[in-house]
Design a protein around this motif. Sequence first.
Motif, PDB file in Angstrom:
ATOM      1  N   ASN A 160       0.826  -1.208   0.000  1.00  0.00           N
ATOM      2  CA  ASN A 160       0.000   0.000   0.000  1.00  0.00           C
ATOM      3  C   ASN A 160       0.859   1.255   0.000  1.00  0.00           C
ATOM      4  O   ASN A 160       0.554   2.224  -0.696  1.00  0.00           O
ATOM      5  N   ALA A 161       1.935   1.250   0.780  1.00  0.00           N
ATOM      6  CA  ALA A 161       2.815   2.423   0.834  1.00  0.00           C
ATOM      7  C   ALA A 161       3.394   2.729  -0.544  1.00  0.00           C
ATOM      8  O   ALA A 161       3.486   3.896  -0.958  1.00  0.00           O
ATOM      9  N   GLN A 162       3.781   1.696  -1.262  1.00  0.00           N
ATOM     10  CA  GLN A 162       4.321   1.885  -2.608  1.00  0.00           C
ATOM     11  C   GLN A 162       3.267   2.446  -3.556  1.00  0.00           C
ATOM     12  O   GLN A 162       3.558   3.328  -4.381  1.00  0.00           O
ATOM     13  N   PHE A 163       2.044   1.935  -3.449  1.00  0.00           N
ATOM     14  CA  PHE A 163       0.960   2.425  -4.302  1.00  0.00           C
ATOM     15  C   PHE A 163       0.666   3.897  -4.021  1.00  0.00           C
ATOM     16  O   PHE A 163       0.552   4.714  -4.947  1.00  0.00           O
ATOM     17  N   VAL A 164       0.524   4.252  -2.752  1.00  0.00           N
ATOM     18  CA  VAL A 164       0.207   5.635  -2.389  1.00  0.00           C
ATOM     19  C   VAL A 164       1.311   6.582  -2.878  1.00  0.00           C
ATOM     20  O   VAL A 164       1.037   7.672  -3.397  1.00  0.00           O
ATOM     21  N   ALA A 165       2.568   6.147  -2.743  1.00  0.00           N
ATOM     22  CA  ALA A 165       3.685   6.976  -3.212  1.00  0.00           C
ATOM     23  C   ALA A 165       3.673   7.124  -4.727  1.00  0.00           C
ATOM     24  O   ALA A 165       3.884   8.217  -5.268  1.00  0.00           O
ATOM     25  N   ALA A 166       3.390   6.025  -5.438  1.00  0.00           N
ATOM     26  CA  ALA A 166       3.338   6.073  -6.902  1.00  0.00           C
ATOM     27  C   ALA A 166       2.185   6.959  -7.370  1.00  0.00           C
ATOM     28  O   ALA A 166       2.327   7.720  -8.347  1.00  0.00           O
ATOM     29  N   TYR A 167       1.066   6.880  -6.691  1.00  0.00           N
ATOM     30  CA  TYR A 167      -0.090   7.705  -7.040  1.00  0.00           C
ATOM     31  C   TYR A 167       0.240   9.188  -6.838  1.00  0.00           C
ATOM     32  O   TYR A 167      -0.105  10.031  -7.675  1.00  0.00           O
ATOM     33  N   ALA A 168       0.920   9.501  -5.739  1.00  0.00           N
ATOM     34  CA  ALA A 168       1.283  10.888  -5.447  1.00  0.00           C
ATOM     35  C   ALA A 168       2.275  11.435  -6.468  1.00  0.00           C
ATOM     36  O   ALA A 168       2.226  12.617  -6.825  1.00  0.00           O
ATOM     37  N   ARG A 169       3.176  10.571  -6.949  1.00  0.00           N
ATOM     38  CA  ARG A 169       4.121  11.021  -7.984  1.00  0.00           C
ATOM     39  C   ARG A 169       3.402  11.278  -9.304  1.00  0.00           C
ATOM     40  O   ARG A 169       3.702  12.243 -10.012  1.00  0.00           O
ATOM     41  N   ALA A 170       2.455  10.408  -9.617  1.00  0.00           N
ATOM     42  CA  ALA A 170       1.730  10.545 -10.891  1.00  0.00           C
ATOM     43  C   ALA A 170       0.736  11.696 -10.862  1.00  0.00           C
ATOM     44  O   ALA A 170       0.526  12.360 -11.887  1.00  0.00           O
ATOM     45  N   PHE A 171       0.153  11.940  -9.685  1.00  0.00           N
ATOM     46  CA  PHE A 171      -0.874  12.971  -9.556  1.00  0.00           C
ATOM     47  C   PHE A 171      -0.550  13.821  -8.319  1.00  0.00           C
ATOM     48  O   PHE A 171      -1.119  13.611  -7.245  1.00  0.00           O
ATOM     49  N   PRO A 172       0.391  14.748  -8.458  1.00  0.00           N
ATOM     50  CA  PRO A 172       0.897  15.513  -7.306  1.00  0.00           C
ATOM     51  C   PRO A 172      -0.217  16.163  -6.486  1.00  0.00           C
ATOM     52  O   PRO A 172      -1.156  16.751  -7.031  1.00  0.00           O
ATOM     53  N   GLY A 173      -0.088  15.986  -5.176  1.00  0.00           N
ATOM     54  CA  GLY A 173      -1.045  16.576  -4.253  1.00  0.00           C
ATOM     55  C   GLY A 173      -2.326  15.785  -4.070  1.00  0.00           C
ATOM     56  O   GLY A 173      -3.207  16.196  -3.307  1.00  0.00           O
ATOM     57  N   GLU A 174      -2.455  14.634  -4.742  1.00  0.00           N
ATOM     58  CA  GLU A 174      -3.680  13.839  -4.665  1.00  0.00           C
ATOM     59  C   GLU A 174      -3.453  12.540  -3.896  1.00  0.00           C
ATOM     60  O   GLU A 174      -2.347  12.009  -3.885  1.00  0.00           O
ATOM     61  N   ARG A 175      -4.534  12.065  -3.285  1.00  0.00           N
ATOM     62  CA  ARG A 175      -4.508  10.795  -2.574  1.00  0.00           C
ATOM     63  C   ARG A 175      -5.589   9.887  -3.143  1.00  0.00           C
ATOM     64  O   ARG A 175      -6.698  10.340  -3.443  1.00  0.00           O
TER      65      ARG A 175
ATOM     66  N   GLY B   7      -3.305  -7.878  -3.072  1.00  0.00           N
ATOM     67  CA  GLY B   7      -3.377  -6.539  -3.627  1.00  0.00           C
ATOM     68  C   GLY B   7      -3.160  -5.452  -2.597  1.00  0.00           C
ATOM     69  O   GLY B   7      -2.945  -5.720  -1.412  1.00  0.00           O
ATOM     70  N   VAL B   8      -3.236  -4.234  -3.047  1.00  0.00           N
ATOM     71  CA  VAL B   8      -3.134  -3.068  -2.181  1.00  0.00           C
ATOM     72  C   VAL B   8      -4.268  -3.071  -1.151  1.00  0.00           C
ATOM     73  O   VAL B   8      -4.075  -2.718   0.012  1.00  0.00           O
ATOM     74  N   THR B   9      -5.448  -3.487  -1.587  1.00  0.00           N
ATOM     75  CA  THR B   9      -6.616  -3.474  -0.703  1.00  0.00           C
ATOM     76  C   THR B   9      -6.709  -4.719   0.171  1.00  0.00           C
ATOM     77  O   THR B   9      -7.605  -4.822   1.006  1.00  0.00           O
ATOM     78  N   GLY B  10      -5.796  -5.654  -0.025  1.00  0.00           N
ATOM     79  CA  GLY B  10      -5.814  -6.887   0.741  1.00  0.00           C
ATOM     80  C   GLY B  10      -5.886  -8.100  -0.172  1.00  0.00           C
ATOM     81  O   GLY B  10      -5.642  -8.016  -1.377  1.00  0.00           O
ATOM     82  N   LYS B  11      -6.253  -9.222   0.387  1.00  0.00           N
ATOM     83  CA  LYS B  11      -6.301 -10.471  -0.360  1.00  0.00           C
ATOM     84  C   LYS B  11      -7.595 -10.559  -1.164  1.00  0.00           C
ATOM     85  O   LYS B  11      -8.676 -10.319  -0.636  1.00  0.00           O
ATOM     86  N   ILE B  12      -7.474 -10.895  -2.446  1.00  0.00           N
ATOM     87  CA  ILE B  12      -8.637 -11.031  -3.318  1.00  0.00           C
ATOM     88  C   ILE B  12      -8.822 -12.501  -3.688  1.00  0.00           C
ATOM     89  O   ILE B  12      -7.949 -13.119  -4.291  1.00  0.00           O
ATOM     90  N   ALA B  13      -9.964 -13.049  -3.283  1.00  0.00           N
ATOM     91  CA  ALA B  13     -10.355 -14.416  -3.628  1.00  0.00           C
ATOM     92  C   ALA B  13     -11.859 -14.387  -3.847  1.00  0.00           C
ATOM     93  O   ALA B  13     -12.594 -13.790  -3.054  1.00  0.00           O
ATOM     94  N   PHE B  14     -12.330 -14.995  -4.922  1.00  0.00           N
ATOM     95  CA  PHE B  14     -13.744 -14.912  -5.274  1.00  0.00           C
ATOM     96  C   PHE B  14     -14.520 -16.137  -4.796  1.00  0.00           C
ATOM     97  O   PHE B  14     -14.016 -17.259  -4.856  1.00  0.00           O
ATOM     98  N   ASP B  15     -15.748 -15.901  -4.347  1.00  0.00           N
ATOM     99  CA  ASP B  15     -16.627 -17.014  -3.993  1.00  0.00           C
ATOM    100  C   ASP B  15     -17.519 -17.361  -5.188  1.00  0.00           C
ATOM    101  O   ASP B  15     -17.384 -16.786  -6.279  1.00  0.00           O
ATOM    102  N   LYS B  16     -18.442 -18.279  -5.007  1.00  0.00           N
ATOM    103  CA  LYS B  16     -19.261 -18.758  -6.114  1.00  0.00           C
ATOM    104  C   LYS B  16     -20.195 -17.690  -6.664  1.00  0.00           C
ATOM    105  O   LYS B  16     -20.733 -17.824  -7.773  1.00  0.00           O
ATOM    106  N   ASN B  17     -20.405 -16.589  -5.909  1.00  0.00           N
ATOM    107  CA  ASN B  17     -21.281 -15.512  -6.360  1.00  0.00           C
ATOM    108  C   ASN B  17     -20.519 -14.365  -7.034  1.00  0.00           C
ATOM    109  O   ASN B  17     -21.123 -13.345  -7.376  1.00  0.00           O
TER     110      ASN B  17
END
Length: 375
Positions: free
Chosen positions: A282-297, A341-351
């Motif tokens: 997540n730290a890497q993502f937030v930093a990359a986002y800030a570099r790409a879009f200065p001043g934004e979160r 992922g950045v948001t956590g673990k992604i695993a899908f159920d039958k729905n």
Amino acid sequence: MRRFAVLAVILSLTACFRGSSESGTPIVLGLAGPFSQPRGVSMKRAAELAVREVNARGGIRGRALALRIMDDSGRPDVAIRIAQQLAEDPAVVVVIGHLNSSASLAAGRIYGEGRRPLVMISPSASSPDLSGLNPFVFRVCPSDLSHGAQLAHYARQALSAKHVGVIYLDDDYGRGLRLSFAAEFKRLGGTISEEDPMLSTTTSVEPYLAHMQQTGAGGVDAIMLATDRPGAELALREMGRLGVHWTPLGGDALSGIEAAGTLADGVRMSVAYLVDQAGERNAQFVAAYARAFPGERPDHRGAAAYDIVHLLADVLTNTTDRRGIRDRLARIGADLPAFEGVTGKIAFDKNGDVSNRSVVIGTVREGQLLTEPGQ
């Protein structure tokens, strides 16, 4: 609309992947949401960032990823038209979107029932009605059943609230959040003093607020705003004019309300992702986002869209066939490993829902949404 879609692909290729003409045709991902509205900005930016990262690593077996960006204005009728266009376009292999529940429910039926079904993965559509809509519909966010229950527990246990008033947006999202919150709050021994509907065109909720003031001895302890951000801001302004100071609660559709300044201070919100959560990814993502879009979160919609692109990059390494993509996604978390992922673990159920995804409560303080202690 078609001209705009073609231009979006060209721009994505030019910005994201140089030399793609020598590396084969691009792999086209549809990206659908309300991008002309504030709530769609982070989703679009984060998806573009993720595509640039994938393409910088050489793309998918030498092929560039490209986004076909379609603005649905958050409206079901527009979402249906867009879904028809994307489903009929043989170049599009999967769709990231739609953002809100009403648009996703409308478009999801089109993607799953057409002549050539197409996978839709939503970053943030949380209506319980989306679960199991059809085999081609997935999402990476928790449903309103999780949001409502968590908010109810917080209201009863952390705030010691006994009486709560509810204002809800009369659409799929608002009704779903209202019902899940009310059911759990009552189960925990609380009382819902009243439940009042509003529309996106409603210009005042002051009569509702004034009536809540008069409900019982001392009115309500807290107010649940099962609305979108504009609806919540309207309620907060009118609460200020009436001089009431109930603790405001809301779901993740309030994301971005922290930009409203002091008006939003003290708002408690349930979200599946916060920028201050722990983890190197997540730290890497937030930093990359800030570099790409200065001043934004980024918000939860952006973080989820970012995860979806990288998840799809893994899937597309094995197949670019529409049904093959669906089948492989359905196996993630079953006989294939979950995606970290950045948001956590992604695993899908039958729905098609992401399993074991919890939500947390954040509080707006001085223009930032921060994790509540003990979460």
